[in-house]
Enzyme design. Sequence first.
Site, mmCIF file in Angstrom:
data_model
loop_
_atom_site.group_PDB
_atom_site.id
_atom_site.type_symbol
_atom_site.label_atom_id
_atom_site.label_comp_id
_atom_site.label_asym_id
_atom_site.label_seq_id
_atom_site.Cartn_x
_atom_site.Cartn_y
_atom_site.Cartn_z
ATOM 1 N N HIS A 1 34.119 40.291 34.612
ATOM 2 C CA HIS A 1 33.994 39.669 35.969
ATOM 3 C C HIS A 1 34.810 38.311 35.799
ATOM 4 C CE1 HIS A 1 32.033 38.874 39.755
ATOM 5 N NE2 HIS A 1 31.933 37.674 39.254
ATOM 6 N N CYS A 2 35.569 38.153 36.693
ATOM 7 C CA CYS A 2 36.588 36.869 36.625
ATOM 8 C C CYS A 2 35.989 36.061 37.591
ATOM 9 C CB CYS A 2 38.066 37.251 36.413
ATOM 10 S SG CYS A 2 38.857 35.914 36.649
ATOM 11 N N PRO A 3 35.418 34.810 37.329
ATOM 12 C CA PRO A 3 35.157 33.717 38.464
ATOM 13 C C PRO A 3 36.206 33.491 39.152
ATOM 14 C CG PRO A 3 34.754 32.996 36.219
ATOM 15 C CD PRO A 3 35.094 34.278 36.203
ATOM 16 N N ASN B 1 35.726 38.098 41.594
ATOM 17 C CA ASN B 1 35.684 39.696 41.768
ATOM 18 C C ASN B 1 35.582 40.077 40.406
ATOM 19 O OD1 ASN B 1 35.419 42.146 42.689
ATOM 20 N ND2 ASN B 1 37.536 42.088 43.743
#
Length: 366
Positions: free
Chosen positions: A220-222, A226
Site C-alpha cells: 500500500h503506497c501512501p 492506493n
Amino acid sequence: MRRAGPGRAESGEDSAPPWQRLRPAPAPRRQEPRAAREAEARCGGRRRQRCGKRREPRGRLATRSQERRCAVSRARWGHRGTCVRIIFSSWILTEYYLLCSMGRQIHFVVDPQGWCCMGLIILVWLYNTIFIPKVILFPHYDEGHISVVAILCYYFCSLFCIASLLRASVADPGKLPENPEIPVTEREYWELCNKCNMMRPKRSHHCSRCGHCVRRMDHHCPWINNCVGEDNHWLFLQLCFYTQILSSYTLILDFCHYYYFLPLKKENWDVFVFRHELALLRISALMGLIILGGISGLFYAQLMGIFTDTTSIEKMSNCCEDISRPRKPWQQTFSEVFGTHWKILWFIPFRQRQPLRVPYHFANHV
C-alpha cells in the site's frame, strides 16, 4: 464754444485719421490659435488616414520604445500563460476522457495521510512544471540557446508523469468482489481470508487501509493513496520511471543554467521569478535530488520483484522458496504485469490494460 455732434465724442472718429477710419478692424487674436488648431486637426486627420499612424515628437520616442518593449513582453508572457492554461485543460480533459471511456470503476480511498502525501507530490510537480520553463526554458529559447525540442520533451515527461500518478491513484488495484465466481478448475488455489471472511485467490492480501483484499498485492503506497496490486502495478512502474526522468531532466537544466548556457540578457527584473531566481532554482534542485534518490531505490526494488516474480509482501514474509531465482522469463513476467506483449506499449499510460489469462497457482502463498 463748439459743441460736439452726437456720436462723434462717443466714437472718437474726430481724432483718428481718415485712412484708419476706412481700414477694417482686425480679428481678435484669441481666435487665431483656435482656427489654427482646427486646421491642424483637419490636416492631421487626413495625414493619419493616408499614412496610418501619427508622428510622435522626438522627446517621446524613448518613452514609446520602452512602452512598446513592455507591451511585447507582456504579450509574450500572456501568450505563454495561455499556452500553459490550454495544456493543463487538455491534461484534465484527457484524464477525464480516459477514466470515462475505459469504463473502469474509480477506486477512492478515504485516508487523510494519503491525501497529504499525494498533495505534496502534486505540489512538487506543479512547482517544477511552472517555474522551470519560466526561469530556464523559455528565456533561453528566446535568446536561441536551446531549441523547441527541449521544451516539448520537458512537457511530455511532465504530462506522462502526472498521468501515471492520477491513473495509479484512482485505478482499481484488483479489488475482489463480494461473491466471486470461482472456476471449478481453480478452486484448490483459493482460500478464505481470516480478516474479511471472503474467498480470495492465493497471492492475494488483505489491506487494512483499504479494507478489502487485493489480487497479487505488492504494497500500500501512501504517495498515490492506493494499493499497488495486479491491475495498477504497471501504472506504478510508469510513475517511478517518468518521475526519475523528470527529476533528472530538472537537475540537468539547473546545472546547465549556471555552468553551460550563456548568461541571459534580463530585462524583466520586476518579474518575481527573475528577482528570486537563485532561491527558486535551489529549491528545485533540492527537491529533485531527494525525489531522484528515493524513487531510484523504489524502482530498483520493483524491477527486481518483477524479475523474480515476487511481491514486496512475499519478500518480507519470506514465504517463497528460492526468491532470488527467477521462475519465468523476464519477458513473460513483464507482459503479465503490463498486460501486453508489445514492449512499446509498456511506456504509454494512455491505454487500457487487458490482463493476460494466467492461473493463480503459486508454490506457496501469503
